[in-house]
Design a protein around this motif. Structure first.
Motif, PDB file in Angstrom:
ATOM      1  N   ALA A 318       0.855  -1.206   0.000  1.00  0.00           N
ATOM      2  CA  ALA A 318       0.000   0.000   0.000  1.00  0.00           C
ATOM      3  C   ALA A 318       0.881   1.243   0.000  1.00  0.00           C
ATOM      4  CB  ALA A 318      -0.946  -0.008   1.194  1.00  0.00           C
ATOM      5  N   ARG A 319       0.282   2.319  -0.408  1.00  0.00           N
ATOM      6  CA  ARG A 319       1.011   3.588  -0.473  1.00  0.00           C
ATOM      7  C   ARG A 319      -0.003   4.722  -0.327  1.00  0.00           C
ATOM      8  NH1 ARG A 319       4.255   3.386  -5.523  1.00  0.00           N
ATOM      9  NH2 ARG A 319       2.315   3.998  -6.555  1.00  0.00           N
ATOM     10  N   ALA A 320       0.388   5.763   0.379  1.00  0.00           N
ATOM     11  CA  ALA A 320      -0.480   6.931   0.575  1.00  0.00           C
ATOM     12  C   ALA A 320       0.386   8.186   0.537  1.00  0.00           C
ATOM     13  CB  ALA A 320      -1.229   6.842   1.892  1.00  0.00           C
ATOM     14  N   GLU A 321      -0.140   9.215  -0.069  1.00  0.00           N
ATOM     15  CA  GLU A 321       0.580  10.490  -0.161  1.00  0.00           C
ATOM     16  C   GLU A 321      -0.413  11.642  -0.049  1.00  0.00           C
ATOM     17  OE1 GLU A 321       2.222  11.356  -4.089  1.00  0.00           O
ATOM     18  OE2 GLU A 321       1.169   9.582  -4.837  1.00  0.00           O
ATOM     19  N   ALA A 322       0.100  12.763   0.445  1.00  0.00           N
ATOM     20  CA  ALA A 322      -0.714  13.971   0.596  1.00  0.00           C
ATOM     21  C   ALA A 322       0.177  15.179   0.344  1.00  0.00           C
ATOM     22  CB  ALA A 322      -1.342  14.045   1.981  1.00  0.00           C
ATOM     23  N   GLU A 323      -0.411  16.212  -0.223  1.00  0.00           N
ATOM     24  CA  GLU A 323       0.318  17.456  -0.492  1.00  0.00           C
ATOM     25  C   GLU A 323      -0.648  18.629  -0.342  1.00  0.00           C
ATOM     26  OE1 GLU A 323      -0.005  17.586  -5.365  1.00  0.00           O
ATOM     27  OE2 GLU A 323       1.739  16.608  -4.433  1.00  0.00           O
ATOM     28  N   TYR A 324      -0.071  19.799  -0.153  1.00  0.00           N
ATOM     29  CA  TYR A 324      -0.875  20.993   0.092  1.00  0.00           C
ATOM     30  C   TYR A 324      -0.199  22.187  -0.564  1.00  0.00           C
ATOM     31  CZ  TYR A 324      -3.251  24.761   2.602  1.00  0.00           C
ATOM     32  OH  TYR A 324      -3.967  25.877   2.924  1.00  0.00           O
ATOM     33  N   ASP A 325      -0.982  23.000  -1.231  1.00  0.00           N
ATOM     34  CA  ASP A 325      -0.462  24.208  -1.877  1.00  0.00           C
ATOM     35  C   ASP A 325      -0.716  25.412  -0.974  1.00  0.00           C
ATOM     36  OD1 ASP A 325       0.353  22.773  -4.039  1.00  0.00           O
ATOM     37  OD2 ASP A 325      -1.223  23.435  -5.405  1.00  0.00           O
ATOM     38  N   GLN A 326       0.359  25.980  -0.467  1.00  0.00           N
ATOM     39  CA  GLN A 326       0.275  27.176   0.359  1.00  0.00           C
ATOM     40  C   GLN A 326       0.692  28.376  -0.474  1.00  0.00           C
ATOM     41  OE1 GLN A 326      -0.757  27.809   3.701  1.00  0.00           O
ATOM     42  NE2 GLN A 326      -0.592  29.834   2.773  1.00  0.00           N
ATOM     43  N   ARG A 327      -0.272  29.211  -0.820  1.00  0.00           N
ATOM     44  CA  ARG A 327       0.023  30.375  -1.648  1.00  0.00           C
ATOM     45  C   ARG A 327       0.671  31.470  -0.810  1.00  0.00           C
ATOM     46  NH1 ARG A 327      -1.629  30.872  -6.749  1.00  0.00           N
ATOM     47  NH2 ARG A 327      -2.980  29.244  -7.582  1.00  0.00           N
ATOM     48  N   ILE A 328       1.819  31.923  -1.286  1.00  0.00           N
ATOM     49  CA  ILE A 328       2.497  33.058  -0.660  1.00  0.00           C
ATOM     50  C   ILE A 328       2.042  34.341  -1.347  1.00  0.00           C
ATOM     51  CG2 ILE A 328       4.726  34.093  -0.137  1.00  0.00           C
ATOM     52  CD1 ILE A 328       5.878  31.261  -0.144  1.00  0.00           C
ATOM     53  N   THR A 329       2.049  34.327  -2.675  1.00  0.00           N
ATOM     54  CA  THR A 329       1.497  35.410  -3.483  1.00  0.00           C
ATOM     55  C   THR A 329       0.674  34.759  -4.588  1.00  0.00           C
ATOM     56  OG1 THR A 329       3.358  35.521  -5.033  1.00  0.00           O
ATOM     57  CG2 THR A 329       3.543  36.839  -2.998  1.00  0.00           C
ATOM     58  N   GLN A 330       0.255  35.559  -5.539  1.00  0.00           N
ATOM     59  CA  GLN A 330      -0.488  35.009  -6.666  1.00  0.00           C
ATOM     60  C   GLN A 330       0.402  34.155  -7.564  1.00  0.00           C
ATOM     61  OE1 GLN A 330      -3.744  35.157  -7.259  1.00  0.00           O
ATOM     62  NE2 GLN A 330      -4.121  36.352  -5.421  1.00  0.00           N
ATOM     63  N   LYS A 331       1.709  34.339  -7.469  1.00  0.00           N
ATOM     64  CA  LYS A 331       2.644  33.607  -8.338  1.00  0.00           C
ATOM     65  C   LYS A 331       3.474  32.581  -7.577  1.00  0.00           C
ATOM     66  CE  LYS A 331       1.833  35.759 -12.286  1.00  0.00           C
ATOM     67  NZ  LYS A 331       1.403  35.043 -13.524  1.00  0.00           N
TER      68      LYS A 331
END
Length: 412
Positions: A318-331
């Motif tokens: 089995a395998r599990a992964e998670a990620e999250y996008d933390q915006r600092i600015t619009q770019k």
């Protein structure tokens, strides 16, 4: 003789009539002379102008007296010399305009009298004609807790904030999933929903997402890796494919895998996936797995991908992964990610031990040139655990590694 006598007798009456008329004419003029005798030069004196007397004109003043000599021939009368002014027959007379002022003699000093109010002295409190302001229906009410803001719960709902929306009653959740089934035939409504899905929701789309295409530098070894996926289909049913792998820049491929999956949406933002996975290993046998997993977006926008694999040899992993996008600015976007791997049994040919076999974490900072293209830099940490770490040490390798990565993320 007889003719002359006859003519004299005929003319005599005419002569008598003419003489009588002349006598009456002289008597009339004689009478006028007695009334208005001509002024004598020795006795005629100019009279000083009479001071005007302030006599209030009357509204019923008589009209001016008519001239007694009007229409008479006065050429034969004796007049005063031209150097002596004639006596004004109208001296001491009021010569105001013939048209008398109708208000002459009235006291006009008083201010205009205001129009008398026809309702003066009347009690008008009970009539609707009185323009009194309408009474405020909320007079005396405490309006301090009322707010113009939308009825949306906030962190200050307890005191003085907005009204808290109550949850729906329990009976609202006891009804059928589709309320229209209470009024119409459920079979007919099911067919209608299916047709609506075909016409509006069954839109075919295709996407390719390259999550990572990068090069790693660490511990004197330069490596490369990739992780990509994509789909084609509608909102409910899709064909999904995935691939990932890694190798060394000297040309040696460590491992690679490809998945072909059927994906079905089972909840908003969540898909249930099933299919096959094929592994490619230059140093070992290729392996085929039956794959079942789930993929979606968890609360707080964590992207989650978890799957279990059953190989043709009966090995379960089995395998599990998670990620999250933390915006600092619009770019600029900072993306932390973590992945764990597990195995139900030891797999010596793959250098995998039972239990939690490995964990890896990464932190990547990317810059979106466009939404579809974003280069990034980051750091990657990997650690082998348990019996898997022993297999790594057995071939004189370090079970823990840190590398600096440079790559690009894209989709189209």
């Amino acid at each position: 003789m007889s003719r002359a006598l006859f003519a004299a007798v005929a003319v005599l009456p005419l002569m008598l009539a003419a003489g009588s008329a002349v006598a009456q004419s002289h008597e009339g003029h004689a009478g006028h002379r007695s009334q208005a005798a001509p002024a004598r030069p020795s006795q005629a004196r100019p009279r000083p102008a009479a001071k005007p007397r302030a006599v209030a004109p009357r509204s019923s003043a008589p009209a001016a007296a008519a001239d007694l000599h009007a229409g008479h021939d006065m050429s034969g009368t004796q007049t005063a010399p031209a150097t002596t002014p004639a006596v004004d027959p109208h001296a001491d007379h009021n010569m105001a305009p013939a048209q008398a002022d109708p208000h002459a003699g009235h006291a006009m000093n008083a201010a205009p009298v205001a129009v008398v109010d026809p309702h003066a002295g009347h009690n008008m409190s009970g009539t609707s004609a009185v323009q009194t302001p309408a009474a405020d229906p909320h007079t005396g009410h405490d309006m301090s807790t009322m707010a113009d803001a939308p009825n949306t719960p906030t962190s200050v709902d307890a005191v003085g904030g907005r009204m808290v929306e109550m949850p729906p009653p329990v009976a609202a959740r006891a009804a059928p999933s589709h309320a229209a089934d209470l009024l119409f035939d459920p079979a007919v409504m099911a067919a209608s929903r299916k047709q609506l899905l075909v016409e509006n929701g069954d839109v075919r789309t295709t996407a390719v997402m390259i999550d990572a295409l990068e090069a790693g530098f660490g511990d004197g070894e330069k490596s490369y890796s990739w992780n990509a996926q994509g789909w084609t289909g509608g909102d409910i049913n899709r064909f999904w494919w995935k691939t990932e792998g890694e190798g060394a820049f000297d040309g040696k491929l460590h491992d690679a895998e490809v998945q072909a999956l059927y994906s079905r949406a089972v909840a908003p933002f969540w898909d249930l996936q099933a299919g096959v996975r094929q592994d490619f290993r230059p140093d070992g046998d290729d392996t085929t797995h039956l794959t079942v997993g789930v993929q979606g977006v968890a609360p707080y926008w964590f992207e989650v991908n978890a799957a279990a694999f059953l190989s043709t040899d009966g090995d379960l992993t089995a395998r599990a992964e998670a990620e999250y996008d933390q915006r600092i600015t619009q770019k600029w976007i900072l993306q932390p990610a973590i992945e764990i791997a597990l195995s139900a049994s030891d797999l010596p040919e793959q250098e995998i031990g039972a239990g939690l076999t490995s964990v890896s974490a990464g932190l990547r900072l990317r810059y979106e040139i466009r939404k579809e293209l974003a280069p990034y830099v980051g750091v990657e940490w990997k650690r082998s655990l348990g019996d898997t770490a022993d297999y790594v040490r057995a071939r004189d390798a370090d079970p823990e590694a840190v590398s600096f990565v440079v790559g690009v993320k894209a989709w189209f």
